[in-house]
Scaffold this motif. Structure first.
Motif, PDB file in Angstrom:
ATOM      1  N   LEU A  10       0.838  -1.152   0.043  1.00  0.00           N
ATOM      2  CA  LEU A  10      -0.015   0.060  -0.004  1.00  0.00           C
ATOM      3  C   LEU A  10       0.806   1.210   0.167  1.00  0.00           C
ATOM      4  CD1 LEU A  10      -2.656  -0.960   2.607  1.00  0.00           C
ATOM      5  CD2 LEU A  10      -2.962  -1.213   0.211  1.00  0.00           C
ATOM      6  N   GLY A  11       0.425   2.361  -0.934  1.00  0.00           N
ATOM      7  CA  GLY A  11       0.988   3.636  -0.438  1.00  0.00           C
ATOM      8  C   GLY A  11       0.231   4.535  -0.271  1.00  0.00           C
ATOM      9  N   GLY A  12      -0.870   4.291   0.799  1.00  0.00           N
ATOM     10  CA  GLY A  12      -1.660   5.002   1.450  1.00  0.00           C
ATOM     11  C   GLY A  12      -2.555   3.972   2.394  1.00  0.00           C
ATOM     12  N   GLY A  13      -3.674   4.736   2.868  1.00  0.00           N
ATOM     13  CA  GLY A  13      -4.387   4.124   3.769  1.00  0.00           C
ATOM     14  C   GLY A  13      -4.992   4.813   4.877  1.00  0.00           C
ATOM     15  N   PHE A  14      -5.606   4.336   5.877  1.00  0.00           N
ATOM     16  CA  PHE A  14      -6.041   5.290   6.960  1.00  0.00           C
ATOM     17  C   PHE A  14      -5.180   6.108   7.590  1.00  0.00           C
ATOM     18  CE2 PHE A  14      -3.905   2.010   9.241  1.00  0.00           C
ATOM     19  CZ  PHE A  14      -3.565   2.586  10.716  1.00  0.00           C
ATOM     20  N   SER A  15      -3.909   5.900   7.400  1.00  0.00           N
ATOM     21  CA  SER A  15      -3.117   6.874   8.369  1.00  0.00           C
ATOM     22  C   SER A  15      -2.616   8.207   7.497  1.00  0.00           C
ATOM     23  CB  SER A  15      -1.552   5.984   8.568  1.00  0.00           C
ATOM     24  OG  SER A  15      -1.150   5.611   7.357  1.00  0.00           O
ATOM     25  N   THR A  16      -2.971   8.000   6.084  1.00  0.00           N
ATOM     26  CA  THR A  16      -2.444   9.115   5.206  1.00  0.00           C
ATOM     27  C   THR A  16      -3.669   9.549   4.292  1.00  0.00           C
ATOM     28  OG1 THR A  16      -1.895   7.563   3.400  1.00  0.00           O
ATOM     29  CG2 THR A  16      -0.233   8.199   4.827  1.00  0.00           C
ATOM     30  N   ASP A  17      -4.670   8.875   4.086  1.00  0.00           N
ATOM     31  CA  ASP A  17      -5.953   9.361   3.258  1.00  0.00           C
ATOM     32  C   ASP A  17      -7.313   9.431   4.236  1.00  0.00           C
ATOM     33  OD1 ASP A  17      -3.720   8.879   1.561  1.00  0.00           O
ATOM     34  OD2 ASP A  17      -4.394   6.808   1.166  1.00  0.00           O
ATOM     35  N   HIS A 163       7.117   5.348  -1.176  1.00  0.00           N
ATOM     36  CA  HIS A 163       7.347   6.493  -1.224  1.00  0.00           C
ATOM     37  C   HIS A 163       8.102   7.088  -2.375  1.00  0.00           C
ATOM     38  CE1 HIS A 163       5.490   6.239   2.770  1.00  0.00           C
ATOM     39  NE2 HIS A 163       6.789   5.769   3.301  1.00  0.00           N
ATOM     40  N   TYR A 164       7.773   6.324  -3.555  1.00  0.00           N
ATOM     41  CA  TYR A 164       8.762   6.784  -4.865  1.00  0.00           C
ATOM     42  C   TYR A 164       8.764   7.840  -5.316  1.00  0.00           C
ATOM     43  CZ  TYR A 164      11.627   4.459  -8.600  1.00  0.00           C
ATOM     44  OH  TYR A 164      12.516   4.114  -9.568  1.00  0.00           O
ATOM     45  N   ASP A 165       7.725   8.612  -5.326  1.00  0.00           N
ATOM     46  CA  ASP A 165       7.299   9.763  -5.757  1.00  0.00           C
ATOM     47  C   ASP A 165       7.220  11.255  -4.612  1.00  0.00           C
ATOM     48  OD1 ASP A 165       4.869   9.288  -4.596  1.00  0.00           O
ATOM     49  OD2 ASP A 165       3.760  10.194  -6.128  1.00  0.00           O
ATOM     50  N   SER A 166       7.469  10.703  -3.578  1.00  0.00           N
ATOM     51  CA  SER A 166       7.284  11.857  -2.467  1.00  0.00           C
ATOM     52  C   SER A 166       8.231  12.268  -1.486  1.00  0.00           C
ATOM     53  CB  SER A 166       6.139  11.238  -1.542  1.00  0.00           C
ATOM     54  OG  SER A 166       6.336  10.028  -0.719  1.00  0.00           O
ATOM     55  N   GLY A 192      -0.251   6.918  -2.710  1.00  0.00           N
ATOM     56  CA  GLY A 192      -1.626   6.887  -3.331  1.00  0.00           C
ATOM     57  C   GLY A 192      -1.898   5.372  -4.485  1.00  0.00           C
ATOM     58  N   THR A 193      -0.857   4.511  -4.422  1.00  0.00           N
ATOM     59  CA  THR A 193      -1.227   3.265  -5.129  1.00  0.00           C
ATOM     60  C   THR A 193      -1.175   2.028  -4.261  1.00  0.00           C
ATOM     61  OG1 THR A 193       1.221   2.903  -5.467  1.00  0.00           O
ATOM     62  CG2 THR A 193      -0.026   4.363  -7.049  1.00  0.00           C
ATOM     63  N   GLY A 194      -1.700   1.166  -4.934  1.00  0.00           N
ATOM     64  CA  GLY A 194      -1.483  -0.292  -4.306  1.00  0.00           C
ATOM     65  C   GLY A 194      -1.111  -1.394  -5.206  1.00  0.00           C
ATOM     66  N   ALA A 195      -0.635  -2.629  -4.989  1.00  0.00           N
ATOM     67  CA  ALA A 195      -0.301  -3.540  -5.500  1.00  0.00           C
ATOM     68  C   ALA A 195      -0.716  -4.930  -4.939  1.00  0.00           C
ATOM     69  CB  ALA A 195       1.404  -3.593  -5.865  1.00  0.00           C
ATOM     70  N   THR A 209      -5.057   8.264  -6.961  1.00  0.00           N
ATOM     71  CA  THR A 209      -4.111   9.471  -7.233  1.00  0.00           C
ATOM     72  C   THR A 209      -4.036   9.807  -8.632  1.00  0.00           C
ATOM     73  OG1 THR A 209      -3.240   9.639  -5.065  1.00  0.00           O
ATOM     74  CG2 THR A 209      -2.632  11.226  -6.777  1.00  0.00           C
ATOM     75  N   ALA A 210      -4.483  10.264  -9.676  1.00  0.00           N
ATOM     76  CA  ALA A 210      -4.153  10.523 -11.049  1.00  0.00           C
ATOM     77  C   ALA A 210      -2.646  10.766 -11.146  1.00  0.00           C
ATOM     78  CB  ALA A 210      -5.112  11.732 -11.580  1.00  0.00           C
ATOM     79  N   GLY A 211      -2.136  10.072 -12.132  1.00  0.00           N
ATOM     80  CA  GLY A 211      -0.630  10.112 -12.276  1.00  0.00           C
ATOM     81  C   GLY A 211       0.214   9.327 -11.300  1.00  0.00           C
ATOM     82  N   ALA A 212      -0.346   8.656 -10.383  1.00  0.00           N
ATOM     83  CA  ALA A 212       0.457   7.954  -9.502  1.00  0.00           C
ATOM     84  C   ALA A 212       0.499   6.352 -10.031  1.00  0.00           C
ATOM     85  CB  ALA A 212      -0.153   7.841  -8.061  1.00  0.00           C
ATOM     86  N   HIS A 213       1.637   5.802  -9.898  1.00  0.00           N
ATOM     87  CA  HIS A 213       2.020   4.470 -10.616  1.00  0.00           C
ATOM     88  C   HIS A 213       2.720   3.522  -9.776  1.00  0.00           C
ATOM     89  CE1 HIS A 213       0.732   5.748 -14.479  1.00  0.00           C
ATOM     90  NE2 HIS A 213       1.304   6.717 -14.580  1.00  0.00           N
TER      91      HIS A 213
END
Length: 246
Positions: A10-17, A163-166, A192-195, A209-213
């Motif tokens: 996860l690149g997010g979740g309850f702690s950030t979004d 946190h590749y982009d942040s 903002g992404t998930g795998a 998030t648009a543009g997040a990969h």
């Protein structure tokens, strides 16, 4: 019929979004309609504020039964600890220090219990350190400066970089580690992404998030590295998806 073995990064979740989209996505892959979800805040030293934020977010949801496993100040004996972990449908690992997380888990035998739970169909997931821990290695600031950590539970082949982009320096440092062989080829996540990995193979990538990969990062054995952005299904409240983000 055996259950699929699943890990979600996860690149997010309850702690950030605030929208809960990535948490919705995770719970949607659990093996039951109202899963038992256990939060492991080990990487943050069982920070009370982090625990409280998880409980506030997940107790407000009608679609799960949340709990928290504290290892600092542990109260369960080995038998009770094993029973508790194996009873969970989802184990959700928080962020913090990846190296410390792995060390504490091993002292308490939680690493072995998570392997066992995974083999029985528990969905394992997490953000930051909670994403790093499932692979063979990761890119981390556990020791201060960003560096490679060729250590993890090894449930996923390769390495992970959150946190590749942040976070400044993440992208070039991870690319360098993969190029030199300090880390094996792996997966980098923008915030903002998930795998989702099923039986060790990537089966789904999503983004709120648009543009997040999510990226596949591979070295060529000669000091060069290739990076490929993967198409992500867009997560939206109520509609589930609107197709790939550009």
């Amino acid at each position: 019929m055996s259950r699929p073995l699943q890990v979600a990064l996860l690149g997010g979740g309850f702690s950030t979004d605030e929208d809960g989209l990535l948490d919705d996505w995770v719970l949607g892959h659990a093996r039951t309609h109202r899963p038992k979800v256990c939060f492991l805040p080990t990487a943050s030293g069982d920070a009370p504020g982090y625990t409280a934020k998880f409980l506030a977010a997940f107790r407000a949801r009608p679609d799960c039964e949340p709990s928290v496993l504290h290892l600092f100040g542990r109260t369960l004996d080995d038998e009770a600890l094993r029973a508790f972990v194996l009873a969970q449908d989802v184990v959700y690992v928080g962020g913090g220090n990846t190296a410390n997380l792995l060390a504490v888990w091993r002292v308490h035998g939680v690493d072995r219990l998570l392997h066992e739970a995974y083999d029985h169909g528990t969905l394992l997931c997490g953000i930051s350190a909670g994403a790093n821990c499932w692979a063979q290695g990761s890119h981390t600031d556990s020791f201060g400066p960003l560096t490679h950590l060729p250590d993890g539970l090894g449930l996923l082949p390769g390495s992970v970089c959150p946190h590749y982009d942040s976070e400044p320096g993440r992208r070039p440092a991870y690319r360098s580690a993969v190029a030199t062989g300090a880390l094996p080829a792996g997966w980098a996540l923008d915030d903002g992404t998930g795998a989702l990995f099923t039986d060790g193979r990537l089966t789904e990538t999503v983004s709120r998030t648009a543009g997040a990969h999510v990226y596949r990062v591979v070295g060529d054995g000669a000091g060069e590295v290739g990076e490929r952005a993967l198409p992500c299904r867009a997560l939206n409240r109520g509609t589930g998806a609107t197709g790939p983000h550009p």
